[in-house]
Design a protein around this motif. Structure first.
Motif, short mmCIF file in Angstrom:
data_model
loop_
_atom_site.label_atom_id
_atom_site.label_comp_id
_atom_site.label_asym_id
_atom_site.label_seq_id
_atom_site.Cartn_x
_atom_site.Cartn_y
_atom_site.Cartn_z
N ALA A 1 18.40 15.56 9.54
CA ALA A 1 19.70 15.14 10.05
C ALA A 1 20.39 16.28 10.79
N THR B 1 22.12 19.16 9.69
CA THR B 1 23.33 19.85 9.29
C THR B 1 23.06 20.64 8.03
N TYR C 1 24.17 15.82 4.45
CA TYR C 1 23.72 15.58 5.81
C TYR C 1 22.51 16.43 6.20
N ARG D 1 21.62 20.29 17.64
CA ARG D 1 21.08 19.96 16.32
C ARG D 1 20.71 21.24 15.56
N ASP E 1 27.88 13.80 13.37
CA ASP E 1 27.41 14.68 12.31
C ASP E 1 28.23 15.96 12.23
N THR F 1 30.53 17.10 9.08
CA THR F 1 30.36 18.39 8.43
C THR F 1 31.72 19.07 8.24
N TYR G 1 19.54 5.33 11.59
CA TYR G 1 20.32 6.54 11.36
C TYR G 1 21.80 6.34 11.66
N ARG H 1 24.70 6.80 8.87
CA ARG H 1 25.74 7.82 8.97
C ARG H 1 27.14 7.22 9.01
#
Length: 428
Positions: free
Chosen positions: A157, A159, A164, A284, A318, A322, A345, A349
């Motif tokens: 994912a 993170t 995550y 990412r 994402d 976070t 996904y 999420r």
């Protein structure tokens, strides 16, 4: 050699030999055609989900790849329900499941230079399916281990937050093992040898397979980032394969379509978007390393080039999640779903951030949608959280117990939830 193995195997496995439909040779196999078709049909959709989801941004490119794939599958020595899909992953890879289910990543398409090279890649994968190479490999593993191990894989994912970090898959993902295993040298030689014949019968110049292998060897020697985790993991290149292909091209006779201009026209949009996908991938990595500001900057950089790519919106989601800015995260995931609702996904999420916001109904809908596409420990864990918060004790226990089967952080949290509720995993 295959016949000797079959003879030696008779005392251990009755009827463990099968005929290779491509070569006509007898080979050791514990699995028949029904197994191949069932594995292919059952694993194709979830494995595509686990590998990045289908590429939906350019339907014309997907149609083109499918046409080329069917053209090289038509002359195959074995009739199967061949299918071809393009996956939304930057990892340069292509794979075949038993039963003729084949995928190629967009990350590989950008490295090719002609339609004939694409035909060489897809013809190679067609042979793997037609010649039952996955069934042979699974049979060897079963003989060595006493059983086929149905492990799990994880989807990154990207993170650093525990919630995550990874998405842990549930169930017997034998398909993941089949596409990650290294084929034997003999299987690779067969796939090269007969794949070149298939592409020639489809009207392509088999010499393109030589160019393709030369490119792969060069990238391998340079340890090109991503390649060692992609195509080279299961299809290791070598100078020997280059020379074998060169001899095979001379044997078949050069001539046929190369179609460089046609290919470049078809992948023009994908090539234009390379900087955007590069920014996304860098974002990412930044998020995984805890550099949230940089991740948001990279997401915006990608979106400034192409706003219709759902992946770029999901990266923003994402990053905001976070930071625990769940309102902004939900909006970003909604933008992603508006552009691509076919990947688990995005549903997962948004369901997770809706859970954080106390939107139990919306979270439940999203998490259930994600689980229908791909069973994950994370999906069951968070759906358990939702049901528990909504006062649905038994439903929460059922989801926690499923998630608890996973040896992952999500599984560990599910086991803690069960303990808090005074339930052991063995209890109903």
């Amino acid at each position: 050699m295959h016949r000797i193995i079959c003879i030696l195997a008779i005392p251990l496995f009755l009827a463990a030999c099968a005929t290779n439909p491509v070569t006509g040779e007898s080979e050791f196999s514990l699995y028949g055609e029904n197994w191949e078709r069932q594995v292919g049909e059952q694993q194709y959709a979830p494995l595509r989900q686990a590998q990045g989801g289908d590429y939906v941004l350019d339907p014309a490119l997907v149609d083109y790849v499918q046409r080329v794939g069917q053209s090289v599958a038509d002359p195959a020595d074995r009739e199967l329900p061949y299918e071809f899909q393009v996956l939304n992953s930057s990892v340069p890879n292509a794979w075949a499941l038993p039963g003729g289910k084949i995928a190629v990543n967009r990350g590989l398409l950008t490295e090719l230079d002609s339609e004939a090279e694409l035909a060489a890649v897809l013809g190679h994968e067609v042979v793997h399916a037609a010649a039952r190479h996955s069934a042979q490999a699974a049979s060897r593993a079963a003989l060595a281990q006493g059983a086929v191990i149905l492990g799990a894989v994880a989807v990154g994912a990207g993170t650093d937050n525990d919630d995550y970090t990874t998405v842990a898959l549930l169930g017997g993902m034998i398909g993941a093992q089949l596409i990650q295993q290294r084929y034997s040298r003999e299987a690779e030689r067969e796939a090269d040898y007969y794949g070149m014949r298939y592409m020639q019968l489809a009207g392509y110049d088999p010499a393109a397979a030589v160019d393709l292998q030369e490119t792969f060897v060069r990238l391998s020697e340079n340890r090109q980032s991503g390649w060692l985790d992609g195509l080279f993991a299961s299809h290791p290149p070598s100078q020997e394969r280059v020379e074998n292909n060169r001899r095979r091209a001379e044997e078949l006779g050069r001539g046929g379509r190369i179609s460089r201009d046609a290919y470049r026209q078809q992948v023009a949009k994908l090539k234009r978007l390379e900087p955007a996908y590069k920014a996304h991938d860098e974002g990412r990595k930044a998020l995984q390393d805890g550099r949230v500001d940089e991740a948001l900057q990279k997401a915006q950089e990608a979106l400034s080039i192409e706003d219709d790519e759902a992946l770029f919106h999901a990266l923003r989601g994402d990053a905001f999640a976070t930071r625990e800015n769940f309102g902004a995260a939900e909006r970003a995931f909604s933008e992603a779903l508006a552009r691509d609702s076919s990947w688990f996904y995005h549903h997962l999420r948004r369901g997770m951030v809706r859970e954080q916001r106390g939107n139990w109904s919306g979270a439940r809908t999203d998490l259930q949608a994600s689980l229908e596409m791909l069973p994950t420990a994370d999906g069951h864990l968070h759906l358990g959280n939702v049901e528990r918060a909504a006062g649905n004790r038994q439903q929460a226990i059922e989801h926690y117990k499923i998630a608890a089967q996973s040896d992952t952080p999500a599984g560990e949290r599910a086991r803690k939830r069960l303990a808090e509720m005074g339930v052991t995993e063995a209890q109903g």
